[in-house]
Design an enzyme around this catalytic site. Structure first.
Site, short mmCIF file in Angstrom:
data_model
loop_
_atom_site.label_atom_id
_atom_site.label_comp_id
_atom_site.label_asym_id
_atom_site.label_seq_id
_atom_site.Cartn_x
_atom_site.Cartn_y
_atom_site.Cartn_z
N GLU A 62 -25.47 17.85 8.02
CA GLU A 62 -27.36 17.93 7.35
C GLU A 62 -27.34 16.08 8.21
O GLU A 62 -28.72 15.74 7.86
CB GLU A 62 -27.07 17.99 6.10
N THR B 124 -19.56 1.92 4.41
CA THR B 124 -20.87 2.58 2.91
C THR B 124 -21.27 3.96 3.01
O THR B 124 -20.76 4.39 1.80
CB THR B 124 -22.14 2.28 3.30
N VAL B 125 -21.25 4.59 4.32
CA VAL B 125 -21.58 6.12 3.25
C VAL B 125 -19.73 6.63 3.25
O VAL B 125 -19.49 7.65 2.38
CB VAL B 125 -21.49 6.97 4.80
N LYS C 47 -24.86 10.74 14.78
CA LYS C 47 -25.62 11.47 15.43
C LYS C 47 -25.45 11.46 16.76
O LYS C 47 -26.00 12.05 17.95
CB LYS C 47 -26.94 10.93 15.01
N LYS D 79 -31.25 11.52 17.24
CA LYS D 79 -31.43 13.02 15.36
C LYS D 79 -32.39 14.19 16.93
O LYS D 79 -32.61 15.29 16.28
CB LYS D 79 -32.44 12.47 14.44
N GLY E 228 -30.94 10.97 7.36
CA GLY E 228 -30.82 11.32 6.12
C GLY E 228 -30.59 11.92 5.36
O GLY E 228 -29.16 13.41 5.29
#
Lengths: 335, 335
Positions: free
Chosen positions: A128, A13-14, A104, A204, A133
């Site tokens: 980032e 997806t990313v 992450k 995170k 997100g």
């Protein structure tokens, strides 16, 4: 026109989101950077699934084929898990290639060594997308709060948990039903363990710790509690007192000690994170001069994550052309 | 060590805040910029009130004395009202001096011409402090959302109004009592007209419009309504329906047309700005790739405003030393 040559590691997806954003905003990137951005290679798991990709893109399962391409400038990494991502990025940095990552789990553990390696090789790491997100919390801390010293972070860093708690509270459903719903809507993965046991928020938080304090607390000393033991009765009792359970990650310094905790907390309505509902993430940043600034935004998703990574690309290359050529001249001189 | 020479125009709360922040964070600035920042002059209204300032600082009522100082690099402007601030800043830009301003009334009207003048003279204008105080909304839009195109802003931009509405709602007091309380706490000025009639929020919205759309709507066509006609009855009726009045500034593009409005709106509890209470400001920024990001933070105050202005200083000088010397060489060559 000179080009920035990029490779995508991972085409889920990313990875597809990055491809889409780079493609659709080519003109904008040209204006911002004075250069085109070209995807020259994509690392995939199964090439036969991606036969419709343009022929000039190297589509391969072999990272060696990618990292040995001439003039590669940057890799976007969107793989899940520690390895092989870590080895790939280490290799890229050693070759003087910039890195932009959304990973992450890997970066929480290896941020320190990777950032050092990047400095040694005079390249940058954009991360980032690892935290919250599309919400630009990393670069807010890094670039907009430079004179300020961040003293404390209090945050909702996992959209899946926040969706589940919101659903349980707003519609009086139980944990199991809310989780099933989150899966159905694509807000929870098939195996949601890392989201609901607090691991994802913890990762995170450790990335934020590295960024802010240039250090992390000893991982085993950080209390990490997920949301899965919260019952409908707990949630309803909270509601009757005008309170809400939120899954909160906190980090601050007490003397020389870093104190961190990830756990469900009962918040009253005056708390800045009380009203953050659904899949959003939120980060309250307390600094020594400005006070508390809170950022709220999408914590995951194809386009928000790709947005963060492409904005990282702009940040890396915007002030870099001169440096880069100086660097190249230096290399030539050394030969 | 080379120094950055700065002048302060205005020495009220904000001017003193800048002085304090520069002084207390000198070491940090030296690390960030590789230079010391020295205040060489302060423009005041009454020099006899400021006899305790260090002797090496020029304290004067005469701007000419300041702008003719040799090697002045930057002016911080914290004067109220359009003139003489506009003339001073125009003069500074013409002399090749960077400008950092907190003056929203002046900048709303003259942002376009000042920004053009800055470009012509190869200097920068920092204006983070004009909008939402310490909350870094300007630089988030300018630097963190570059590939993204901002499509809409929905914001609470006046802390005084928000304080009054919050007090009326939470404690069922009337407008007059709430305003008196705001004055007592220093959240409203002696003459609060611009805050409560929407002018201040309007000015900030026009600055955002210039930044985002490089344009502003015709001022007289923007509906601008303040909060002073809201009665306790209105507020309580809203509350009984689980709603709140908030003073909202909106801007977006419809076709080629900029649409803007500043007015009290009735928000339901699911609205992202529903829970912004007290003197905080909040800005929901909707962009084409990432979606909606909301920033919340202090909209005014000595240190938040000074924080924004000193962070602007860092942004201006961090990537500038090389450019500046190139510029100086160019000037010498031209002679």
């Amino acid at each position: 026109m000179k080009k920035i040559k990029a490779a995508l590691l991972g085409y889920g997806t990313v990875g597809q989101g990055i491809h889409e954003v780079l493609h659709e905003h080519q003109e904008r990137l040209r204006i911002l950077l004075g250069k085109e951005v070209e995807i020259v290679a994509i690392l995939v798991q199964n090439p036969s699934k991606h036969k419709n990709l343009p022929e000039n893109i190297v589509v391969t399962t072999n990272f060696e084929e990618i990292i040995t391409l001439p003039e590669l400038d940057v890799v976007f990494e969107a793989i899940v898990g520690e390895e092989p991502a870590l080895s790939y990025l280490t290799h890229a940095l050693d070759k003087g290639v910039h890195v932009i990552t959304a990973n992450k789990m890997m970066f929480a553990k290896h941020a320190k060594s990777l950032l050092e390696k990047a400095r040694e090789n005079d390249v940058k790491i954009g991360f980032e997308a690892t935290t919250a997100g599309g919400t630009p919390v990393i670069r807010t801390i890094e670039q907009l709060l430079q004179v300020n010293r961040v003293e404390k972070i209090e945050a909702i860093l996992n959209g899946t948990s926040n969706y589940i708690l919101t659903a349980m509270s707003e519609r009086s459903i139980d944990f199991k039903t809310a989780l099933a719903e989150a899966k159905e809507k694509g807000y929870a993965e098939a195996d949601p363990t890392n989201d609901i046991d607090g691991t994802d928020a913890f990762n995170k938080l450790m990335i934020l710790s590295q960024l802010i304090f240039n250090d992390q607390p000893a991982w085993h000393k950080v209390e990490k509690t997920g949301i899965k033991d919260l019952t409908s009765t707990d949630i309803q009792a909270a509601q009757e007192n005008n309170k809400k359970y939120k899954h909160i990650a906190v980090i601050y310094k007490e003397g020389d000690q870093l104190k961190a905790e990830v756990s469900p907390l009962l918040l009253s309505s005056s708390h800045p994170l009380y009203n953050i509902d659904g899949v959003d993430n939120a980060i309250a940043i307390t600094s020594n001069i400005v006070g508390t600034i809170t950022l709220i935004g999408p914590g995951a998703g194809k386009l928000p994550t790709a947005s963060a990574m492409v904005e990282d690309l702009v940040a890396i290359f915007q002030h870099e052309p001169e440096n880069h050529s100086i660097h190249q001249y230096k290399d030539q001189a050394a030969v």
